[in-house]
Design a protein around this motif. Structure first.
Motif, PDB file in Angstrom:
ATOM      1  N   GLY A   1      20.560  23.724  98.686  1.00 49.11           N
ATOM      2  CA  GLY A   1      21.630  23.901  99.657  1.00 49.11           C
ATOM      3  C   GLY A   1      21.167  24.520 100.952  1.00 49.11           C
ATOM      4  N   TYR A   2      22.067  24.485 101.912  1.00 52.50           N
ATOM      5  CA  TYR A   2      21.850  25.091 103.220  1.00 52.50           C
ATOM      6  C   TYR A   2      23.214  25.376 103.821  1.00 52.50           C
ATOM      7  N   ALA A   3      23.212  26.060 104.944  1.00 53.76           N
ATOM      8  CA  ALA A   3      24.472  26.360 105.620  1.00 53.76           C
ATOM      9  C   ALA A   3      24.261  26.373 107.121  1.00 53.76           C
ATOM     10  N   ASN A   4      25.291  25.936 107.825  1.00 55.29           N
ATOM     11  CA  ASN A   4      25.346  26.041 109.284  1.00 55.29           C
ATOM     12  C   ASN A   4      26.557  26.883 109.654  1.00 55.29           C
ATOM     13  N   LEU A   5      26.345  27.875 110.497  1.00 56.77           N
ATOM     14  CA  LEU A   5      27.422  28.759 110.929  1.00 56.77           C
ATOM     15  C   LEU A   5      27.579  28.654 112.436  1.00 56.77           C
ATOM     16  N   PHE A   6      28.832  28.528 112.887  1.00 59.18           N
ATOM     17  CA  PHE A   6      29.153  28.447 114.298  1.00 59.18           C
ATOM     18  C   PHE A   6      30.203  29.525 114.616  1.00 59.18           C
ATOM     19  N   GLY A   7      29.913  30.371 115.573  1.00 57.75           N
ATOM     20  CA  GLY A   7      30.846  31.450 115.890  1.00 57.75           C
ATOM     21  C   GLY A   7      31.203  31.499 117.364  1.00 57.75           C
ATOM     22  N   VAL A   8      32.459  31.869 117.631  1.00 57.66           N
ATOM     23  CA  VAL A   8      32.913  32.112 119.002  1.00 57.66           C
ATOM     24  C   VAL A   8      33.755  33.376 118.984  1.00 57.66           C
ATOM     25  N   SER A   9      33.741  34.110 120.078  1.00 57.46           N
ATOM     26  CA  SER A   9      34.554  35.325 120.163  1.00 57.46           C
ATOM     27  C   SER A   9      34.914  35.578 121.614  1.00 57.46           C
TER      28      SER A   9
ATOM     29  N   ALA B   1      38.216  39.507 119.361  1.00 58.41           N
ATOM     30  CA  ALA B   1      38.553  38.548 118.302  1.00 58.41           C
ATOM     31  C   ALA B   1      37.363  37.640 118.062  1.00 58.41           C
ATOM     32  N   ASP B   2      36.964  37.511 116.801  1.00 55.61           N
ATOM     33  CA  ASP B   2      35.820  36.693 116.410  1.00 55.61           C
ATOM     34  C   ASP B   2      36.253  35.680 115.356  1.00 55.61           C
ATOM     35  N   VAL B   3      35.719  34.474 115.449  1.00 57.81           N
ATOM     36  CA  VAL B   3      35.921  33.450 114.431  1.00 57.81           C
ATOM     37  C   VAL B   3      34.584  32.770 114.166  1.00 57.81           C
ATOM     38  N   THR B   4      34.183  32.738 112.897  1.00 54.72           N
ATOM     39  CA  THR B   4      32.958  32.054 112.496  1.00 54.72           C
ATOM     40  C   THR B   4      33.312  30.968 111.488  1.00 54.72           C
ATOM     41  N   VAL B   5      32.883  29.745 111.757  1.00 57.88           N
ATOM     42  CA  VAL B   5      33.073  28.632 110.833  1.00 57.88           C
ATOM     43  C   VAL B   5      31.797  28.488 110.000  1.00 57.88           C
ATOM     44  N   ILE B   6      31.968  28.579 108.673  1.00 59.91           N
ATOM     45  CA  ILE B   6      30.845  28.497 107.744  1.00 59.91           C
ATOM     46  C   ILE B   6      30.882  27.144 107.067  1.00 59.91           C
ATOM     47  N   ASP B   7      29.856  26.341 107.297  1.00 54.72           N
ATOM     48  CA  ASP B   7      29.773  25.005 106.705  1.00 54.72           C
ATOM     49  C   ASP B   7      28.630  25.004 105.700  1.00 54.72           C
ATOM     50  N   VAL B   8      28.989  25.119 104.402  1.00 55.32           N
ATOM     51  CA  VAL B   8      28.013  25.201 103.321  1.00 55.32           C
ATOM     52  C   VAL B   8      27.871  23.849 102.658  1.00 55.32           C
ATOM     53  N   SER B   9      26.652  23.450 102.340  1.00 52.98           N
ATOM     54  CA  SER B   9      26.417  22.189 101.659  1.00 52.98           C
ATOM     55  C   SER B   9      25.464  22.408 100.494  1.00 52.98           C
ATOM     56  N   PHE B  10      25.862  21.919  99.299  1.00 45.44           N
ATOM     57  CA  PHE B  10      25.043  22.028  98.098  1.00 45.44           C
ATOM     58  C   PHE B  10      24.978  20.678  97.399  1.00 45.44           C
ATOM     59  N   GLY B  11      23.878  20.448  96.728  1.00 49.87           N
ATOM     60  CA  GLY B  11      23.736  19.268  95.895  1.00 49.87           C
ATOM     61  C   GLY B  11      23.145  19.648  94.554  1.00 49.87           C
ATOM     62  N   PHE B  12      23.676  19.045  93.464  1.00 48.90           N
ATOM     63  CA  PHE B  12      23.216  19.371  92.118  1.00 48.90           C
ATOM     64  C   PHE B  12      22.441  18.209  91.522  1.00 48.90           C
ATOM     65  N   ASP B  13      21.366  18.537  90.807  1.00 54.56           N
ATOM     66  CA  ASP B  13      20.574  17.545  90.094  1.00 54.56           C
ATOM     67  C   ASP B  13      20.303  18.086  88.701  1.00 54.56           C
ATOM     68  N   GLY B  14      20.854  17.421  87.676  1.00 51.62           N
ATOM     69  CA  GLY B  14      20.635  17.908  86.320  1.00 51.62           C
ATOM     70  C   GLY B  14      21.578  17.261  85.338  1.00 51.62           C
ATOM     71  N   GLY B  15      21.648  17.824  84.159  1.00 53.07           N
ATOM     72  CA  GLY B  15      22.498  17.308  83.096  1.00 53.07           C
ATOM     73  C   GLY B  15      22.595  18.325  81.983  1.00 53.07           C
ATOM     74  N   GLY B  16      22.752  17.837  80.764  1.00 55.78           N
ATOM     75  CA  GLY B  16      22.853  18.763  79.649  1.00 55.78           C
ATOM     76  C   GLY B  16      23.494  18.110  78.446  1.00 55.78           C
ATOM     77  N   THR B  17      23.959  18.936  77.529  1.00 57.01           N
ATOM     78  CA  THR B  17      24.558  18.452  76.288  1.00 57.01           C
ATOM     79  C   THR B  17      25.876  19.160  76.035  1.00 57.01           C
ATOM     80  N   SER B  18      26.771  18.475  75.327  1.00 61.98           N
ATOM     81  CA  SER B  18      28.037  19.082  74.926  1.00 61.98           C
ATOM     82  C   SER B  18      27.788  20.055  73.788  1.00 61.98           C
ATOM     83  N   GLY B  19      28.844  20.757  73.370  1.00 60.26           N
ATOM     84  CA  GLY B  19      28.708  21.682  72.258  1.00 60.26           C
ATOM     85  C   GLY B  19      28.331  20.989  70.966  1.00 60.26           C
ATOM     86  N   ALA B  20      28.583  19.675  70.900  1.00 61.90           N
ATOM     87  CA  ALA B  20      28.232  18.901  69.712  1.00 61.90           C
ATOM     88  C   ALA B  20      26.861  18.251  69.833  1.00 61.90           C
ATOM     89  N   GLY B  21      26.173  18.471  70.953  1.00 63.58           N
ATOM     90  CA  GLY B  21      24.829  17.933  71.129  1.00 63.58           C
ATOM     91  C   GLY B  21      24.764  16.598  71.813  1.00 63.58           C
TER      92      GLY B  21
END
Length: 473
Positions: free
Chosen positions: A460-468, A74-94
């Protein structure tokens, strides 16, 4: 009107494309390679030649012959993902997009796997059977509902569960073959906001006066599930006492997701829909050569769309080819190298079929490229009780800037792993592993269903911890 027709109903297609794309950060695309904590500690090297690992049931059935006792793991891996966004944009009307950066869309997620191997004896000597339950593909991410990219993605949740039955035959002391049958269950839920204010403003019809870009947001959520069947086959060859070579092929698995779409629409748009329907009826009474009749299909779509209904969409999980080479420098030191090739090009596009006849099928370009993963790992038996392992991996992404969405902050990455085994007794052992994943910056430049334009980058980055735990008897 033509512009509105092109953009209005791409919400679900963009959503499903994204949910397929935005895998957890530990593997390219939406692969989950965490079938084994031992493999995790080696950086996914030696997957098809593993000697003391029941996960070969699904990774390479031919390698089950390496286990000479009944083995449950039996194996269990905990995946801890972290992301950050930097940006913007415009609506369909500009107008500039409003909202924050979405927060961290990832959260710790546990990925369990269970495998059992049973070598035969007596008249069936040389045969080995195995079974496993695991999650080869999946993701779970959620942004703030009011973030700047809400029209592209809010929640994405994809789960696949495989049940695999495998058999291996030891053809020769140095050669074995194996075959497995896979039953896969896929379940998808995803959501995003819809800018009804921009849609109303872009129609050019009387209710357009009430259309305020980003002023009347609605919400769309789609969910679906299905089952499919596939197979895995492999071989293992040991040309010398020190050298082992393994190969496996996992087939594509086709499913046809069936489920529901639920729309939450603002009162302003609901009121406008009656006008769209009435205008379509009025235009239908015009002479056949009146150019306004050409607007009737779009008016019917706007007047009768965005209602709860059934949907279906195809989902294909890709085929994989994996080659492993292991060399034993001594009884206690082993080095292994892997190359894996994933046929992501099977995901060329996403086709959403709506039961609602007023919503035409939506086809979104996906165009993923095939990927390669290369891993190098090593194991060192410190004593009869303890084994230390480590590995480094280079993993490609199937995505590219032309079709990348906020559901897909995915790019090439490097993986660094360490792990160990403690043989508590001859029958029982415990494993632990840690993996750090560094992901290249992912740029996005994409339009949403409401024709908003989002530009920015994810780090982003990720840390994974597993035990079995493994027990042999």
């Amino acid at each position: 009107m033509n512009h509105v027709n092109r953009t209005t109903f791409s919400a679900l297609a963009l959503g499903i494309a994204g949910v397929l794309a935005m895998g957890q950060a530990q593997a390219s695309g939406f692969q989950l390679r965490e079938t084994s904590v031992k493999n995790l500690g080696r950086g996914q090297a030696g997957v098809t030649t593993a000697r003391d690992d029941a996960s070969v049931v699904s990774n390479n059935p031919a390698a089950m012959v390496n286990l000479d006792k009944n083995t449950v793991q039996a194996d269990v891996t905990v995946i801890d993902v972290s992301f950050g966004f930097d940006g913007g944009g415009t609506s369909g009307a500009g107008t500039p997009l409003t909202g924050g950066d979405g927060g961290d869309p990832g959260e710790p997620t546990a990925v369990p796997n269970l495998a059992a191997v049973f070598p035969m004896h007596g008249a069936l000597e040389g045969l080995t059977f195995g079974a496993s339950v695991g999650a080869p593909f999946g993701l779970k991410t959620e942004y703030d509902r009011d973030w700047v990219g809400r029209y592209n993605a809010v929640k994405s949740d994809l789960k696949t569960v495989d049940f695999t039955l495998s058999a291996a035959l030891k053809v020769h002391d140095r050669f074995s073959v194996g075959l497995g049958f896979i039953y896969e269950r896929a379940d998808v839920t995803l959501s995003n906001a819809v800018d009804f204010g921009t849609i109303m403003a872009g129609t050019g019809l009387p209710p357009a006066a009430g259309g305020v870009p980003q002023g009347f947001d609605g919400f769309a959520e789609v969910s679906g599930d299905d089952t499919g069947f596939g197979w895995v086959a492999g071989m293992q060859w040991q040309p010398t006492d020190q050298l082992s070579i393994g190969y496996s092929h996992r087939s594509e698995i086709d499913t046809e997701l069936e489920g529901d779409v639920e729309f939450t629409t603002p009162a302003q748009f609901q009121a406008a829909q009656s006008v769209y329907r009435a205008t379509a009826a009025a235009f239908a009474r015009l002479p056949a050569n009146d150019p306004r009749r050409a607007l009737i299909p779009q008016l019917l779509v706007l007047g009768n769309g965005f209602v709860n209904s059934k949907i279906s969409a195809p989902l294909t999980t890709p085929s994989e080819d994996t080659i492993s080479v292991q060399y034993d420098f001594s009884d206690s030191i082993r080095v292994m190298a892997d190359a894996q090739f994933t046929d992501w090009s099977s995901l060329r596009s996403i086709n959403i079929d709506y039961v609602n006849p007023f919503q035409p099928n939506t086809v979104e370009d996906f165009s993923w490229k095939d990927t390669e993963m290369y891993a190098l790992g090593a194991e060192w038996d410190l004593s009869d009780a303890f084994t230390l392992r480590g590995g480094v991996t280079m993993d490609e992404t199937p995505t590219h800037i032309e079709t990348r969405t906020p559901r897909l902050p995915d790019n090439d990455r490097m993986l660094y792993s360490i792990g160990f085994t403690w043989h508590v007794s001859d029958a029982f052992s415990v494993d632990a592993a840690y993996q750090r994943i560094e992901i290249d910056t992912s740029d996005v430049d994409i339009r949403s269903s409401s024709n908003s334009h989002l530009v920015g980058s994810f780090d982003g980055y990720a840390n994974l911890f597993g035990v079995s735990a493994q027990y042999q008897f």
